[in-house]
Design a protein around this motif. Structure first.
Motif, PDB file in Angstrom:
ATOM      1  N   CYS A   1       0.860  -1.183   0.000  1.00 56.85           N
ATOM      2  CA  CYS A   1       0.000   0.000   0.000  1.00 56.85           C
ATOM      3  C   CYS A   1       0.892   1.227   0.000  1.00 56.85           C
TER       4      CYS A   1
ATOM      5  N   THR B   1      -0.681   4.484  -0.214  1.00 52.47           N
ATOM      6  CA  THR B   1      -1.608   5.609  -0.082  1.00 52.47           C
ATOM      7  C   THR B   1      -1.292   6.427   1.187  1.00 52.47           C
TER       8      THR B   1
ATOM      9  N   PRO C   1      -2.138   7.563   4.365  1.00 55.03           N
ATOM     10  CA  PRO C   1      -1.851   7.168   5.747  1.00 55.03           C
ATOM     11  C   PRO C   1      -0.660   6.209   5.862  1.00 55.03           C
ATOM     12  N   CYS C   2      -0.498   5.284   4.923  1.00 51.37           N
ATOM     13  CA  CYS C   2       0.679   4.414   4.956  1.00 51.37           C
ATOM     14  C   CYS C   2       1.922   5.202   4.592  1.00 51.37           C
TER      15      CYS C   2
ATOM     16  N   CYS D   1      -4.891   2.112  -0.789  1.00 47.27           N
ATOM     17  CA  CYS D   1      -5.343   1.785   0.575  1.00 47.27           C
ATOM     18  C   CYS D   1      -6.058   0.434   0.703  1.00 47.27           C
ATOM     19  N   LEU D   2      -5.524  -0.411   1.563  1.00 50.34           N
ATOM     20  CA  LEU D   2      -6.088  -1.749   1.746  1.00 50.34           C
ATOM     21  C   LEU D   2      -6.866  -1.869   3.056  1.00 50.34           C
ATOM     22  N   GLY D   3      -7.135  -0.753   3.706  1.00 52.59           N
ATOM     23  CA  GLY D   3      -7.894  -0.838   4.952  1.00 52.59           C
ATOM     24  C   GLY D   3      -7.049  -1.361   6.103  1.00 52.59           C
ATOM     25  N   ALA D   4      -5.814  -0.932   6.145  1.00 48.06           N
ATOM     26  CA  ALA D   4      -4.928  -1.324   7.241  1.00 48.06           C
ATOM     27  C   ALA D   4      -4.134  -0.110   7.688  1.00 48.06           C
ATOM     28  N   CYS D   5      -4.688   1.069   7.446  1.00 46.06           N
ATOM     29  CA  CYS D   5      -3.965   2.328   7.620  1.00 46.06           C
ATOM     30  C   CYS D   5      -3.379   2.486   9.021  1.00 46.06           C
TER      31      CYS D   5
ATOM     32  N   MET E   1       2.289  -1.537   5.300  1.00 44.44           N
ATOM     33  CA  MET E   1       1.762  -2.890   5.142  1.00 44.44           C
ATOM     34  C   MET E   1       1.828  -3.353   3.703  1.00 44.44           C
TER      35      MET E   1
ATOM     36  N   GLY F   1      -7.768   5.764   4.885  1.00 45.42           N
ATOM     37  CA  GLY F   1      -7.919   6.152   6.280  1.00 45.42           C
ATOM     38  C   GLY F   1      -8.994   5.363   7.004  1.00 45.42           C
TER      39      GLY F   1
HETATM   40  S1  FES Z   1      -3.373   3.822   3.518  1.00 43.48           S
HETATM   41 FE1  FES Z   1      -2.343   1.935   3.490  1.00 43.48          FE
HETATM   42  S2  FES Z   1      -3.855   0.598   4.216  1.00 43.48           S
HETATM   43 FE2  FES Z   1      -4.889   2.491   4.188  1.00 43.48          FE
END
Ligand code: FES
Ligand SMILES: Cc1cc2nc3c(=O)[nH]c(=O)nc-3n(C[C@H](O)[C@H](O)[C@H](O)COP(=O)(O)O)c2cc1C
Ligand code: SF4
Lengths: 180, 448
Positions: A94, A96, A98-99, A135-139, A144, B88
């Protein structure tokens, strides 16, 4: 995105997979079994070494009794479907927001450097492919990556080292798309 | 301690199994609804609760349900939106992984209220392991007689299935989700007709978020009035917040909708403050699509009032000085984070996820991405800043679905609040390259 025509390796579902795909039809009203397509493609991709070749898509079309173009339209839309060969382990990082602010970029660079490949490339031994995904929903558990069915979270450089070693030793479970 | 309605038992050993879930009061809402209430009474209770959609838009759920068309002899569908892809946001995942039966229970009670006899949960492809968790929970519910024909002898029939995606943010948009559920590309439909009239297979359909459906369980168990007592004003009940970014305790928190933002960020019960003793720079309180707030507008509104975690307070000041609760994807940025880089990152996300049907969205998102990329790499021009704002404005409101708006808002807000940082990038191209790490040091061409 174009279909990869560089294969004439035939594809057919295993008996078990075919039975599972046909069983999916029961979830939908009469004549609406096209809804099973995405799951049918995941299963085909798993049985075809991680990617969807033209013969694989044609086979799925035949089993679902729809046209090959309907299958290709869907296969080319969704980012999880690979339309070209990939390595045994596809590392989907990921990258995106937040990561990224928790160090994803550094970890991705580290892994690329370590494996000597770039984004969407495969190591010459056919073991690893690196993909960058959204984003994989692990932010909250960043950075990750996803490999097969599973998430690997809170990545560090030493975790990457360990992971790659474990892959080479055949110790990493990729999970399966088949009923379990 | 805050009251928990959804995650109360999330840490109970074995709660993902039917037996343990049932022992902790599971499936009471189904018993109560099917045996003692008419479908309309269930809808009424949800209306009284004031529950608002937890998927992002915050539309009142009871009202949405009452819009569902009910033509004779045509099936109706309830579809649960478990596509969760808003950067997020990871709360639905948490709920489904920990207490899958809560979603299954909510689906039964809600389906009964809507008169649906077949319902689907549409889950994003990357959550494939949760697909199997849900299918196991559903199989257990069938076994125990909560699903299938003539449930508890009431004559009500319901089949529940899970359908899976394959990686596409746009499939979270409800009409794209329906297309995908029909086995097609996730291209949003032109509305009207709305799904409430013509949705899945052209039949009346309600699409609700995972958390919305789960909230129906406590609402029916305790009554809508009880639920409405929690929270503040029109922000009733509890909300799952996924907290990420530069904080000490990232994770999923269930809050009552009235917690001060300051408490949420700094209290050890929640985020536990900014990591490494750094200062707060900015916050995106509701997922990547909502406007970013600079530090001075995070804990207080422009008029100096304490900012609360409610729909109203987070949007206080409109887009000029406020933001939105959105999906509850709460992203915190410390003083070292680069706003231009983050805005570029989000723009790349939207450009990648645009389905490409509308020119303003397809062209505009990739244009914004390109301009931001060159700015972040020390190749920007001063006029790029207004160019960005102009492109964003031309996308907004000119597209089939709200993804266009969602792509434009973060760019607008970043420029509105952090204009000097954009200017600094243009004036100090070398410095901004040195300040960053990782991919920023690669030539622009290598990142295409
Ligand atoms: S930004 Fe990486 S899992 Fe949401
Ligand atoms: C681009 C886009 C992506 C969306 N993604 C999601 C999502 O992942 N999950 C979700 O519940 N709602 C998502 N939504 C909102 C849905 O369209 C819909 O409003 C929501 O599922 C309704 O459920 P609710 O009323 O329970 O909130 C998205 C909307 C847009 C425009
Ligand atoms: S706004 Fe963007 S994502 Fe939505 S329909 Fe138009 S092109 Fe597709």
């Amino acid at each position: 995105m174009h279909p990869n025509l560089n294969t004439d390796t035939p594809f057919k579902y295993s008996e078990a997979a075919k039975a599972e795909v046909l069983g999916l039809f029961n979830k939908y009203p009469e004549g609406r079994h096209k809804s099973a397509l995405i799951r049918a493609l995941h299963i085909a991709q798993e049985e075809n070494n991680g990617w969807l070749s033209v013969p694989a898509m044609e086979h799925v079309a035949e089993v679902l009794r729809i046209t090959p173009i309907e299958v290709f339209e869907v296969a080319s839309f969704y980012s999880m479907f690979n339309l070209a060969p990939v390595g045994k382990y596809v590392l989907e990082f990921c990258h995106t927001g937040p990561c990224a602010i928790e160090g994803a970029e550094r970890i991705i660079e580290y892994t690329k450097h370590k494996l000597g490949i770039g984004k969407n490339e495969t190591t010459p031994d056919g073991m690893f492919t690196i993909k960058q995904v959204e984003c994989l929903g692990a932010c909250g558990y960043a950075p990750m990556m996803q490999v097969g069915e599973f998430y690997h979270e809170h990545l560090t450089e030493s975790k990457i080292d360990q992971f790659i070693e474990d892959c080479r030793a055949g110790k990493i479970n990729k999970g399966t798309w088949k009923m379990h | 301690m805050a009251r928990k309605l959804l995650l109360e038992h999330a840490h109970v050993e074995g709660i993902s199994t039917y037996e343990v879930y049932r022992k902790h009061g599971g499936y009471r809402s189904v018993e109560k609804a099917l045996k003692t209430m008419t479908p309309d009474e269930v809808v009424e209770e949800v209306k009284k609760s004031g529950l608002r959609g937890r998927g992002g838009a915050g539309f009142p759920t009871g009202m949405k349900w009452s819009f569902l068309a009910k033509p004779e002899g045509v099936p109706r569908y309830l579809v649960c939106n478990a596509d969760e892809s808003e950067p997020g946001t990871f709360k639905d995942r948490y709920l489904m992984e920990k207490i899958p039966h809560l979603l299954v229970e909510g689906m039964i009670t809600a389906s009964y209220a809507l008169g649906a006899n077949t319902s689907y949960i549409y889950i994003r492809g990357e959550y494939s392991w949760i697909l199997f968790i849900l299918e196991k929970a559903i199989a257990e519910a069938y076994n125990a007689g909560w699903l299938g024909k003539n449930i508890m002898g009431t004559g009500y029939n319901l089949d529940l299935y899970v359908n899976i995606g394959a990686g596409a943010y746009i499939c979270g948009e409800e009409t794209a989700l329906i297309e995908s559920l029909e086995g097609k590309r996730g291209n949003p439909r032109i509305k009207p007709p709305f799904p409430a009239v013509k949705g899945l297979w052209q039949s009346p359909t309600v699409v609700n978020n995972v958390e919305t459906i789960a909230a129906v369980v406590p609402i029916i168990n305790d009554g809508g009035d009880e639920y409405a007592k929690i929270g503040l004003g029109r922000s009733t009940g509890t909300k799952l917040i996924s907290a990420s970014g530069n904080i000490n305790r990232p994770g999923v928190y269930e809050i009552e909708l009235n917690v001060p933002v300051e408490e949420f960020i700094y209290s050890d019960e929640y985020c536990g403050g900014i990591k490494n003793g750094k200062r707060l720079k900015a916050c995106v309180p509701g997922g990547s699509s909502v406007p970013i707030l600079p530090h001075y507008l995070v804990c207080k509104t422009a008029s100096g009032e304490q900012r609360l975690m409610t729909y109203e307070s987070l949007s206080d000041g409109g887009f000029a000085t406020g933001s939105m609760l959105g999906s509850g994807g709460f992203i915190v940025y410390d003083e070292d984070q680069c706003i231009v880089r983050n805005t570029w990152n989000f723009s790349r996300f939207y450009a990648h996820e645009s389905c490409g049907q509308c020119s303003p969205c397809r062209e505009g998102t990739s244009w914004m991405e390109k301009v931001l990329r060159r700015m972040e790499h020390g190749e920007g021009k001063m006029s790029d800043i207004d160019l960005l704002a102009d492109v964003a404005k031309k996308i907004e409101g000119n597209t089939i679905c709200p993804l266009g708006d969602a792509a434009a808002w973060p760019v607008n807000a970043a420029i509105r609040h952090f204009r000097e940082e954009f200017e600094w990038h243009v004036k100090e191209p070398k410095l901004c390259m040195e300040r960053n790490f990782g991919l920023a040091s690669e030539p622009v061409a290598a990142q295409q």
